[in-house]
Design a protein around this motif. Sequence first.
Motif, mmCIF file in Angstrom:
data_model
loop_
_atom_site.group_PDB
_atom_site.id
_atom_site.type_symbol
_atom_site.label_atom_id
_atom_site.label_comp_id
_atom_site.label_asym_id
_atom_site.label_seq_id
_atom_site.Cartn_x
_atom_site.Cartn_y
_atom_site.Cartn_z
ATOM 1 N N TRP A 204 0.992 -1.210 0.005
ATOM 2 C CA TRP A 204 -0.052 0.026 0.149
ATOM 3 C C TRP A 204 0.947 1.269 0.080
ATOM 4 O O TRP A 204 0.631 1.991 -0.531
ATOM 5 C CB TRP A 204 -0.962 0.012 1.232
ATOM 6 C CG TRP A 204 -2.310 -0.729 0.892
ATOM 7 C CD1 TRP A 204 -2.622 -1.879 1.473
ATOM 8 C CD2 TRP A 204 -3.301 -0.216 0.061
ATOM 9 N NE1 TRP A 204 -3.909 -2.339 0.881
ATOM 10 C CE2 TRP A 204 -4.299 -1.187 -0.020
ATOM 11 C CE3 TRP A 204 -3.420 0.851 -0.542
ATOM 12 C CZ2 TRP A 204 -5.527 -1.164 -0.475
ATOM 13 C CZ3 TRP A 204 -4.788 1.222 -1.356
ATOM 14 C CH2 TRP A 204 -5.734 0.056 -1.392
ATOM 15 N N THR B 46 1.835 1.740 -3.579
ATOM 16 C CA THR B 46 0.736 2.043 -4.282
ATOM 17 C C THR B 46 0.476 3.578 -3.978
ATOM 18 O O THR B 46 0.438 4.346 -5.199
ATOM 19 C CB THR B 46 -0.443 1.380 -3.828
ATOM 20 O OG1 THR B 46 -0.390 0.085 -4.197
ATOM 21 C CG2 THR B 46 -1.714 1.809 -4.449
ATOM 22 N N CYS B 47 0.585 4.196 -2.902
ATOM 23 C CA CYS B 47 0.335 5.666 -2.668
ATOM 24 C C CYS B 47 1.307 6.561 -3.323
ATOM 25 O O CYS B 47 1.198 7.491 -3.750
ATOM 26 C CB CYS B 47 0.350 5.777 -1.078
ATOM 27 S SG CYS B 47 -1.338 5.059 -0.283
#
Length: 616
Positions: free
Chosen positions: A27, A30-31
């Motif tokens: 994550w 992804t960010c």
Amino acid sequence: MNGGHGRVPGAGSPMLTSCSSPKMCSWMLTCCLALQHLAVQASLLCIFHLLLLPTLPKELLHGQATSELLACSLFACGISTVLQTTLGSRLPLVQIPSFEYLVPAMVLSSHLSPSASTDKNGTAMASTCPAPHCTVTGSRPASLQEVSGAVLVSGLIQLVLGVSGMCGWAARHCGPMVLAPSLSIIGLSAYKEAAFFCSTNWGVALLLMFLAVTFSQHLRSCRLPFCAWPHAQEGSTEPSVPTLRTFSVLLPFAAVCIVCAILSCFHIPWESLDLAMAQLSWANSTFHAPWVRIPYAGEWGWPLLTSRALAVGVAMAIGCSMNSVGCYVLCGRLLRASRLPTHACNRGLCMEGLGSLLAGLLGIPGGTASSIANTCAAGLTQAGSRLSVQVSALACVVLGMSPRLAGLLTRIPLAVHGGVLCVTYAVAVGSGISYFQYADIDSGRNIFIVGFAMFMALLVPRWFSAALTHLATGWVPLDLLFLSLLMVPVFLTGFLSFFLENTVSGTLEERGLLSDLAPGKAGAGDRHPHGERGEVSQAYGLPTGLRRLLPSSCKAFPCCFLCPRSEEEEEGSCATEQGTAAPGEETHLLPKPSSGELQPAMRPSQTEVPAWHTVA
């Protein structure tokens, strides 16, 4: 490394990774990729508004209005991006108001407000009123509503083109000799804007370009030990992200902005005075903008549907549809996905049409189209993540509901915008040139088609911008239609190359239509080899929950053009249920379609692992 998958012994040890939880690291990655897309998107949005706003009435756009208009654009782009990545082509495409919207909007707004100031970047081709029809009466605020009406018309036309299947039909007949000059001109068409913004400070722009080239090319295999991102797959962990290449746009962007901020703190002049004052006046208006303001239809007045708006809307729809089809093909090629099927192309244009409808209702002077810059950034960094694009879209929606936060984007130095254009659009030029390998470029027929189409695409807009006499047919809407089309290089290149390619006689081998590697094989339709159907279903197919509802509703017109054929759907569902792929297919896509990650179409080498192996 083990085979082509890049397994590193001991990769899960604490010495090689800075994150103990694979899901958390996934994550975080992804960010970070979403932030990179947001940075490129912010540059393109600021460029669009900085070039268009001077042609709009100054009485209308003052104070906090500019920040609120930028926030509305962010909101519409975020919604359109979610639609595109979920229900559209399913490619990781960011939506922005493209240059194909900018030129017609400037033509119409300059016609309605002939006293508006022009920009100084050479794109003033559309900022001069097409005399002798400059005696338009009416209220000045109505000019923005009429431009919004043109955006609304363009959205309706794009929706019809997608639903009727015309977009997929045209894409199916675009061979290498159409794609090569079109993609090259898409990249070259931004050189004036790039030079204009770089000229504010060439040192800053060159610094950004130097860092981007160094990270993406010279240090593309460099992996920083403290930035290792583990990837959990079958109980193993591997630091498979070449950090500098993956963030070869975000890191230079952030570094240059920090350098400019430091120079400003010490009151060191580093930007040209006139442009700095223009940006400062725009940025200062953000201090009076509200923190929270949810965009709603009719906020800037309801769109005006006049004959002028209809003509300009048709030009917007044609130019943006050509740009979008080229962007779909470019994205698939850079991410090495399977060949673009017609149903995905039709759905993509439908979602862009819905996004433009929303933008028109919100009163924005530009619709939504696939971003060439973001697509090229994904190809440059080799990080094509659908999930990261969706996260960036949600961030755009949040920024769109806060004009004060959206106004912070106006603080980005203008030279940074120019550097981003230079780095990203250069990839489009190179990708277009690479398509020549599929055709016989030594053929006199092909040499003429490519040279004539590209030369005229650069010549005609230049002639209109410098002509002493303007286009005058006797009917204003027709003047605006022709001017809006002939000022867009993408339309000229696409039209001329498509017409000549399909009318001038030539063998299939000469045209590049016999090569299995040619992504744009004419006549290929939706039929793919047996080994490719599962890949197409996973890369371009609709979400599983929605796909189960389609078999009974996709047989009738017009939904038949938006869904895959029955044999494709069955093959794709079988591949998904089995969870395995045939030999040679496993490196195309991730095993789980829900992850939204596109994989390379060719097996990676022993020494370099693609970045999209990292996000599950």
